[in-house]
Design an enzyme around this catalytic site. Structure first.
Site, mmCIF file in Angstrom:
data_model
loop_
_atom_site.group_PDB
_atom_site.id
_atom_site.type_symbol
_atom_site.label_atom_id
_atom_site.label_comp_id
_atom_site.label_asym_id
_atom_site.label_seq_id
_atom_site.Cartn_x
_atom_site.Cartn_y
_atom_site.Cartn_z
ATOM 1 N N GLU A 63 46.434 52.295 29.803
ATOM 2 C CA GLU A 63 46.427 51.233 28.616
ATOM 3 C C GLU A 63 46.829 51.732 27.280
ATOM 4 O O GLU A 63 47.480 50.921 26.419
ATOM 5 C CB GLU A 63 45.199 50.347 28.695
ATOM 6 N N HIS A 132 34.443 42.128 33.797
ATOM 7 C CA HIS A 132 35.845 41.462 34.048
ATOM 8 C C HIS A 132 35.777 39.983 33.231
ATOM 9 O O HIS A 132 36.721 39.297 33.602
ATOM 10 C CB HIS A 132 35.887 41.479 35.483
#
Lengths: 355, 328
Positions: A63, A132
């Protein structure tokens, strides 16, 4: 797609991507899964087929590096749109976001800006749990040099994504997973929508409900129920988190004299805290009751179905709070009908995942 | 004597002296307290940037690190604008917003240096990605040190550059130290940085970064490899930082390295070594050398005069450039 169709939020994102890539060959789209069978919940459908593997590509699970690569590409003339299926994974990229993307234009004295758009999806439900389902818009909004948007409706999602892509600055574009299935009418022309304006979703005179993203949906449900009780609630959809459209909010509070700021994230240090602070500083004398905020509890989200029933707050709790602010006492049963009767961890029976 | 023509050799020599004299002037003036920003000198490490100045063209883009003066100057960056930037002046290359660690001169393809270790590695790879997508000529050069190899972002960026065969050249100047931490305390004994890079899938070469001849050959071969479209390359060039990590002084007395070690590396001064070689081969005379240095010193002195005389940026401009205004 014919003019002014009723489509879903994820289809609207997809439409904007097609329009942006058609209009400008320098737009590229990449992220884990943009060309996989699921296509980021359908938002990247047919992009690789139409625009080719050089402009639409999957990426290594990296990322931070991949954001930096997007920044470099942006500095050298491209307009990257980077996608993350969950905001939480993007936390690995904070160096490149905060130290590079946000500051490049400033620290080099306006010589080169970074026109990159970063799509982040917030998860919720089905045990998304501690890592999440975070709503970290306040983090991003804290950084000068970033723009942060959280559109709620399909039309805003479409138009604001187009504007984010042509904006010369880095834009963090936050989508809530529970909004992807919402339907609405969208323009099929590639008309951008400003990314610095709030939208009044419903006009009212007794209280201003200022919300973002999925909480706007809940606020609107609450406002309808409040109306039945004789309370006129105005609903402001922030749309843009940085910058915040202060004139729209302040004007609303001047009119209603009450503010309830509804955050989709944890309360401490939240965007709603900022809204309440600014309102208190600016229109204190217009306030008829103490300003109030609602947000998520200050603990990580647990995973268990048994632990999450009260983690999120919906229209019922919003209505009760607003009712108390306008009329004083409010018995808990009054808005019980607003609480869902199905499972608390899905937006509705229609929602079968993927999450 | 070497693959270099005498003209090239003279230019490289001049560039090394230019970098050193500029940085010595920074060191000499630093204590007067007018250059009020962290400043990292490359004295002792001039060879690799100077050699690359002979190879790279204006079509090649470069990014660098906190220790960027040499890379910026070697890429052709404006001396006046760099010195003014270190003085925090309006005429600085970043208008006083960046200081020594945030240099830029896009007119010569120096696209920026930043202060966080490893931060510009992916950005350089992104410059290369855009070059490839736009079918643009030239390559992207990423300057980095041995410390940046330990950052996860190096692996992430190198992996992608190798995967996509991007026109990117990683130039690793291994000076054995990250601040005061020795390489032996940071990376496993016996593992070579260039071998690590090779295992990621990069074309690699290693060499003596204080020898002009050797560094030139390594850099040129790597440059040709990348330019011909064969994919990203990584070169490791050994060198040594003479002065303290940050600041103008020597710091051999504080205990992280020995005077003996320093003296040993100092004996491999790239400039003195090359100068001797050029004189022995009658490419340049002692007098020529003095003339080169005199001319450089004059230019450097002028840059400092101009920087000192320049105004500070208008304080009211502090809110400018947080955002770019024009749509792209």
């Amino acid at each position: 797609m014919s003019s002014n169709d009723m489509i879903t939020y994820s289809q609207a994102i997809n439409l904007a991507m097609h329009q942006a890539m058609e209009l400008d060959p320098s737009v590229i789209c990449y992220g884990l899964g943009v060309d996989d069978p699921k296509r980021i919940f359908g938002t990247t459908d047919n992009l690789i087929e139409k625009f080719g593997a050089e402009r639409v590509f999957d990426m290594p699970t990296a990322e931070n590096g991949m954001l930096g690569i997007g920044i470099g590409a942006a500095i050298n003339g491209l307009k990257p749109v980077m996608v993350h299926q969950r905001m939480d994974f993007f936390l690995l990229a904070m160096d490149q976001l905060v130290n590079s993307a946000a500051k490049w234009n400033y620290m080099f004295n306006g010589q080169r800006s970074v026109p990159i758009t970063i799509r982040l999806i917030v998860g919720r439900g089905w045990g998304q749990g501690p890592t999440h389902a975070q709503n970290l818009q306040a983090w991003f909004a804290h950084i000068p040099g970033l723009k942060v948007v959280m559109p709620t409706t399909p039309e805003e999602a479409r138009g604001m994504l187009l504007q984010s892509i042509v904006d010369p600055n880095p834009v963090v574009f936050i989508e809530h997973r529970w909004l992807h299935g919402q339907t609405g009418i969208v323009r099929d022309t590639p008309t951008p929508i400003p990314i610095d304006k709030a939208v009044m979703r419903r006009s009212g005179t007794d209280i201003s409900l200022v919300a973002m993203s999925y909480q706007v949906v809940e606020a609107l449900r609450a406002a309808s129920a409040l109306e039945q009780q004789g309370i006129s609630a105005e609903v402001i959809d922030l749309c843009s988190i940085r910058p915040i459209d202060w004139p729209t909010i302040l004007q609303s509070v001047e009119k209603t004299g009450r503010i309830l700021a509804l955050d989709s994230g944890a309360l401490t240090g939240s965007v709603s805290s900022e809204v309440v602070a600014k309102v208190s500083e600016t229109c204190f004398s217009s306030l008829k009751s103490a300003p109030a905020r609602m947000g998520l509890p200050d603990h990580p989200e647990p995973t268990s179905y048994g632990l999450t029933k009260d983690f999120y707050y919906g229209a019922d709790k919003i209505a009760i709070k607003a009712h108390e602010m306008v009329l004083g006492e409010c018995e808990a049963e009054r808005y019980a009908g607003l609480a869902g009767t199905g499972h608390h961890d899905v937006p509705g029976d229609y929602f079968k995942g993927p999450f | 004597m070497m693959s270099l023509s005498s003209t090239q050799a003279k230019r490289i020599y001049s560039m090394m002296q230019f970098i050193r004299k500029t940085e010595e002037a920074i060191a000499d003036n630093y204590s007067s307290g007018q250059m009020r920003c962290p400043t990292h000198l490359s004295i002792g490490q001039e060879c690799v940037p100077a050699v690359l100045s002979e190879i790279l063209t204006v079509n090649d883009l470069a990014v660098s690190t906190h220790r960027a003066h040499a890379h910026y100057l070697a890429k052709g960056g404006s001396l006046d604008a760099m010195v003014a930037e270190i003085y925090g002046k309006a005429t600085g290359c970043s208008g006083g917003r960046g200081g020594s660690m945030h240099l830029i001169d896009e007119s010569v393809g120096f696209m920026g240096s930043t202060a966080i270790v490893g931060n510009t590695i992916p950005i350089g790879v992104g410059l290369g990605l855009a070059k490839k997508i736009k079918s643009e000529s030239g390559i992207a050069v990423v300057f980095l040190g041995d410390g940046a190899i330990e950052e996860g972002v190096f692996y992430e960026s190198a992996n992608f550059a190798a995967l996509k065969k991007l026109p990117v050249l990683f130039v690793c100047e291994n000076n054995l130290y990250s601040v005061y931490s020795s390489l032996k305390d940071r990376q496993p004994a016996g593992r070579k940085i260039h071998e690590l890079a090779a295992s990621i899938g990069l074309w690699t070469k290693q060499g003596n970064g204080n020898s002009v001849e050797e560094a030139y050959d390594v850099c040129l071969e790597a440059y040709k490899h990348v330019l011909s479209g064969l994919g990203a390359a990584f070169i490791e060039l050994d060198t040594y930082r003479w002065r303290e990590h940050c600041g103008p002084n020597y710091d051999n007395d504080i205990g992280y390295r020995s005077v003996a070690e320093y003296e040993q590396h100092r004996a491999n001064d790239p400039i003195a070594t090359f100068e001797t070689q050029l004189i022995e081969n009658k490419i340049i005379s002692q007098v020529d050398c003095s003339d080169v240095v005199d001319e450089i010193n004059h230019k450097v002195a002028q840059a400092f005069e101009k920087a000192k005389a320049a105004p500070f940026p208008d304080e009211r401009s502090s809110y400018q450039h947080v955002y770019a205004q024009e749509s792209v």
